[in-house]
Design a protein around this motif. Structure first.
Motif, PDB file in Angstrom:
ATOM      1  N   ASP A  33      -6.515  -0.857 -11.463  1.00  0.00           N
ATOM      2  CA  ASP A  33      -5.956   0.208 -10.639  1.00  0.00           C
ATOM      3  C   ASP A  33      -5.065   1.107 -11.484  1.00  0.00           C
ATOM      4  O   ASP A  33      -5.175   2.335 -11.421  1.00  0.00           O
ATOM      5  N   ASP A  79      -8.982 -12.840   4.751  1.00  0.00           N
ATOM      6  CA  ASP A  79      -7.625 -12.324   4.765  1.00  0.00           C
ATOM      7  C   ASP A  79      -6.953 -12.753   6.065  1.00  0.00           C
ATOM      8  O   ASP A  79      -7.514 -12.583   7.138  1.00  0.00           O
ATOM      9  N   GLU A 122      -8.950  -3.814   3.535  1.00  0.00           N
ATOM     10  CA  GLU A 122      -9.827  -4.213   2.425  1.00  0.00           C
ATOM     11  C   GLU A 122     -11.118  -3.418   2.333  1.00  0.00           C
ATOM     12  O   GLU A 122     -11.934  -3.657   1.442  1.00  0.00           O
ATOM     13  N   THR A 147       0.834  -1.197   0.000  1.00  0.00           N
ATOM     14  CA  THR A 147       0.000   0.000   0.000  1.00  0.00           C
ATOM     15  C   THR A 147       0.871   1.250   0.000  1.00  0.00           C
ATOM     16  O   THR A 147       0.601   2.200  -0.736  1.00  0.00           O
ATOM     17  N   PRO A 154     -11.230  -4.081  -3.937  1.00  0.00           N
ATOM     18  CA  PRO A 154     -10.934  -5.406  -4.492  1.00  0.00           C
ATOM     19  C   PRO A 154     -11.874  -6.476  -3.952  1.00  0.00           C
ATOM     20  O   PRO A 154     -12.528  -6.276  -2.925  1.00  0.00           O
ATOM     21  N   SER A 164      -7.022  -4.633  -6.528  1.00  0.00           N
ATOM     22  CA  SER A 164      -6.026  -4.113  -5.586  1.00  0.00           C
ATOM     23  C   SER A 164      -5.065  -3.150  -6.277  1.00  0.00           C
ATOM     24  O   SER A 164      -4.976  -3.140  -7.498  1.00  0.00           O
ATOM     25  N   ASN A 196      -9.762   1.895  -4.213  1.00  0.00           N
ATOM     26  CA  ASN A 196      -9.649   0.464  -4.510  1.00  0.00           C
ATOM     27  C   ASN A 196     -10.722  -0.303  -3.766  1.00  0.00           C
ATOM     28  O   ASN A 196     -10.935  -0.098  -2.580  1.00  0.00           O
TER      29      ASN A 196
END
Lengths: 498, 324
Positions: B41, A205, A410, A43, B67, B35, B65
């Motif tokens: 993206d 996740d 997320e 990120t 995802p 992502s 984003n």
């Protein structure tokens, strides 16, 4: 020697004021991003991508590389102080880092994690310089059957660590594997255990599992203790220097040196990552230790080994990226994207035609690791004061941090419910004395385990002999059997001695 | 007097906002349903950048984003934004595929197509050590024994990388499409699997293969573009040049939510039309190896319907089509 000359040239590039400035900024940003649960290096680098429009390629890539290993430094901070891994690869640091804090040794834990990160990163950088091209071939030897054998070894080794509780260890492994069965199956596009919920299609996740079991689970347990008033943690007011004793250094030196090659080699394999590297090196240290019973109760080696391993891993992962054009991790993939934005192509040619970029990155591994270590010691001085905060204030903050972290990763509301679920599960597991490490590892590698099993069988048309085909998988399978028999062997040996 | 003037001004402003003359008058959210770092993206961020640099849109465009579910999460989110002129989303073939395979109940009909702005293509790559020197040889081998060539890709079974290979195989005369081994590598290990000889051919996006070709580790046998592409892969033949009458376009375009107000739809169509004519955009296309394309509004909708039928046909043959 030609290599050394190039390296010196790279150093010259990195020490130019503008590059050096961005390297420092990247290291700092990486550390901060690593500390915040839910935000990982991928990120961070993605957010920096727009910078590529204004910076020179070597400057931008050096800054990105710095974020990558800076995050490895930062991830351990909250793992040690709050039992929340800031980054998935710092999960093994929780095992002994947090117990050290409970024992009032947070300063030493913070110091050794920075030192180990530096040692792991530095040695790996040397290996990068001299062995990058030959080592990149290792990445190619691993196909689906070899990955499967490696994952099985990682699981059995961790489960067998829970001495006397092998059954509980295997039970925890099974729960972890179950979490990875949820979601869309990549090989058939069939939804599994999603109950029609779209957000579950992406699977659970493992970050949610980790934050729940460690972060929230820890809070639940402490709340219970505080309510009972039996053993409320005292607030720490006096702080020692962030450093380690000579004796502690002696104890951790060999573990760090052992963990580095483990992390480095795992980093070479695309799609494995720092979490596995850290857990594997933790396993090895516990197995080799003369006092394995101290692990999990604040053994300093248990902090040093995984921290050295995950840093070495982040550097190993850059080798296939820059020599073969194979991104070894999500983070490396974004760096490849940045290279392409400049119209640069990775590969040995990058080092020949654009040495300022190729060797600049290599040199930044050395300088950046040093900067990160220097930044992290005074930063730790500041961070350790979080222990002065009374539990009544600290724990609500930790809960908020867990929720924000999980949501940031997320942006999914379902993950928040899952977080609470895993928090309760983590609490129950602690109550029932079920080890959490095997479950975490299983939730991290479960998908890879299952997928490599099925990929192998698809490639062989259902023939199981594919798993014994190569020397690598034969060795890995032999090690797996050994690790399962190890508790029995060591018991027999002990009996003979007495 | 002053009060009256203010009132008139206010009324004027109100009318302006009603008729949308000042649209957009607040930041626009651009959703990338994948992502960071992925194709959606990248497209979203590059387009937002170009629109800002060229001054075509002065309002901030916030790339978000979202995802999950192969794009399904983003698509579902758009259903909560019906009629909203301030949310747009980028999509490509998976928009159709995830509906046809039954992953989501929503389809392209639940969005307002604005414009397709670029074409990306697929490539079929082999390791430099491979015995195959042309895509034709691979297809011949598959005709004799569909199990003899192991195909790998990144996207899931039944999604883009798989479908583009099957479209080529079908055009080449391979009959038993269902028997061809296709393995999905989603953890970044696709190139390692190819170069290590664990799969024979990698079917994936053009951009994903360029690095390995440059490093001298892989060869690309054919691209799925209608004409040869520019840049490094310009020496690679198209499928048609190789005697296989097929192409596969990974089109990327923008969509608004259902019932997006018409002034907003018109605004975005004309904005994208202006964008694709700027030199800044040309530059980006060259940098990323993308093909020029512009299809908007009803033409875009007609294209989607036609493409949807083509995908449906292939997926039915695989037994993956989950519609009625």
């Amino acid at each position: 020697m030609e290599t050394l000359q190039y390296l010196l040239y790279g150093l010259e590039v990195v020490l130019r004021p503008s590059t050096f400035l961005w390297l420092t900024i990247g290291s700092f940003l990486g550390t901060v991003i690593g500390m915040i649960p839910g935000l990982g290096p991928a990120t961070g680098i993605a957010l920096l991508l727009p910078l590529t429009f204004v910076l020179k390629p070597e400057t931008a890539l050096v800054a990105m590389a710095a974020i990558y290993f800076g995050a490895m430094f930062g991830g351990s901070r909250s793992a040690i102080l709050l039992n929340i891994p800031g980054d998935a690869s710092a999960v093994a640091t929780c095992f002994d880092g947090y117990p050290m804090t409970l024992k009032g040794e947070a300063e030493a834990a913070l110091a050794i994690s920075a030192i180990a990160s530096f040692v792991g990163g530095f040695i790996a950088a040397i290996a990068f310089v001299f062995l990058a091209v030959p080592l990149s071939k290792i990445a190619l030897l691993f196909g689906p059957p070899e990955y499967f054998a490696l994952m099985v070894l990682a699981l059995t080794a961790t489960a067998s660590l829970s001495e006397g509780k092998l059954l509980k260890g295997l039970f925890a492994t099974a729960i972890g594997l179950m979490t990875t069965a949820v979601g869309l199956d990549p090989q058939t596009s069939v939804s599994r255990f999603t109950f029609g919920n779209l957000e579950l299609q992406g699977g659970i996740d493992f970050l949610v599992v980790i934050m729940g079991v460690y972060g929230l689970g820890e809070v639940f347990k402490s709340v219970e203790k505080t309510l009972n008033k039996s053993s409320a943690k005292s607030i720490q007011r006096q702080f020692k220097k962030i450093w380690i004793t000579k004796e502690q250094f002696k104890r951790t030196l060999i573990p760090m040196l052992r963990a580095t090659p483990i992390g480095f080699i795992i980093g070479l394999l695309p799609g494995t990552g720092g979490t596995i590297a850290a857990l594997m090196s933790y396993n090895v240290e516990k197995k080799l230790s003369k006092e394995p019973e101290k692990f999990g109760k604040g053994a300093i080696e248990g902090v040093a080994a995984p921290e050295a391993a995950n840093n070495a891993c982040s550097i190993g992962a850059m080798i296939p990226t820059f020599t073969l054009g194979i991104p070894g991790s999500g983070t490396a993939a974004i760096m490849l994207g940045a290279l392409m934005m400049y119209g640069l192509q990775p590969g040995p040619l990058l080092f020949e035609f654009r040495p300022e970029v190729g060797w600049g990155i290599v040199a930044s591994l050395f300088v950046g690791n040093f900067i990160c270590a220097v930044l992290n010691i005074p930063l730790a001085n500041l961070l350790v004061r979080v222990l002065m905060v009374p539990e009544k204030i600290l724990y609500p903050l930790v809960i908020a941090l867990c929720f924000i972290g999980v949501y940031a990763a997320e942006m999914s509301v379902v993950n928040l419910y899952l977080l609470v679920f895993f928090g309760i599960l983590g609490y129950l597991m602690r109550k029932l004395d079920i080890p959490t490490a095997p479950m975490i590892l299983a939730s991290v590698i479960g998908t890879k385990l299952e997928q490599s099993l099925r990929k192998s069988l698809m490639l062989s048309d259902g023939d199981f002999s594919i798993f014994f085909r190569s020397t690598i998988s034969q060795i890995l399978i032999a090690l797996t059997i050994l690790s399962l028999l190890y508790p029995m062997i060591s018991k027999t040996l002990k009996r003979r001695r007495t | 007097m002053k009060v009256r003037l203010t009132a008139v001004l206010l009324l004027g402003l109100l009318m302006l906002s009603v008729f949308g003359a000042t649209y957009p008058d607040k930041p626009v959210t651009l959703i990338a349903p994948g992502s960071p770092g992925g194709g959606w993206d990248t497209t979203a961020r590059v387009v937002a950048q170009v629109l800002k640099e060229t001054g075509l849109v002065t309002q901030t465009i916030v790339v978000t984003n979202m995802p999950g579910g192969g794009g399904g999460i983003g698509l579902a989110h758009m259903q909560t934004k019906v009629g909203d002129p301030y949310t747009i989303i980028v999509f490509s073939p998976p928009l159709l595929l995830i509906n046809l395979t039954g992953q989501t109940k929503y389809s392209f009909k639940d969005l307002t197509p604005l414009a397709m702005v670029l074409h990306d293509y697929g490539a079929f790559a082999v390791s430099k050590k491979s015995k195959y020197t042309s895509i034709k040889e691979i297809m011949e081998a598959l005709k004799t024994n569909p199990k003899s060539v192991k195909v790998g890709g990144i996207s899931a079974y039944g999604s883009m990388d798989h479908i583009q290979f099957l479209i080529a195989a079908k055009a080449a005369g391979v009959t038993s499409l269902k028997d061809i081994t296709y393995v999905s590598f989603q953890e970044g290990d696709h190139l390692a699997a190819l170069l290590g000889g664990h799969i024979d051919v990698l079917s994936t996006g053009l951009a994903e293969t360029v690095n390995a070709v440059q490093a001298g580790a892989a060869r690309v046998l054919a691209v799925t573009a209608p004409q040869r592409v520019a840049g490094l892969l310009s020496m690679v033949p198209t499928l048609r040049e190789e005697g296989i009458d097929a192409e596969f376009v990974n089109w990327r375009g923008f969509f608004g939510p259902l019932n997006m107000p018409s002034h907003a739809v018109e605004y975005w169509i004309s904005t994208f039309k202006n964008m694709v004519e700027t030199p800044t955009w040309e530059n980006k296309l060259a940098n990323y190896g993308w093909g020029r394309a512009f299809v908007a509004g009803t033409d875009f909708k007609a294209f989607l319907e036609k493409t949807n039928d083509l995908y449906k046909e292939i997926l039915s043959e695989l037994g993956l089509y989950k519609g009625e």
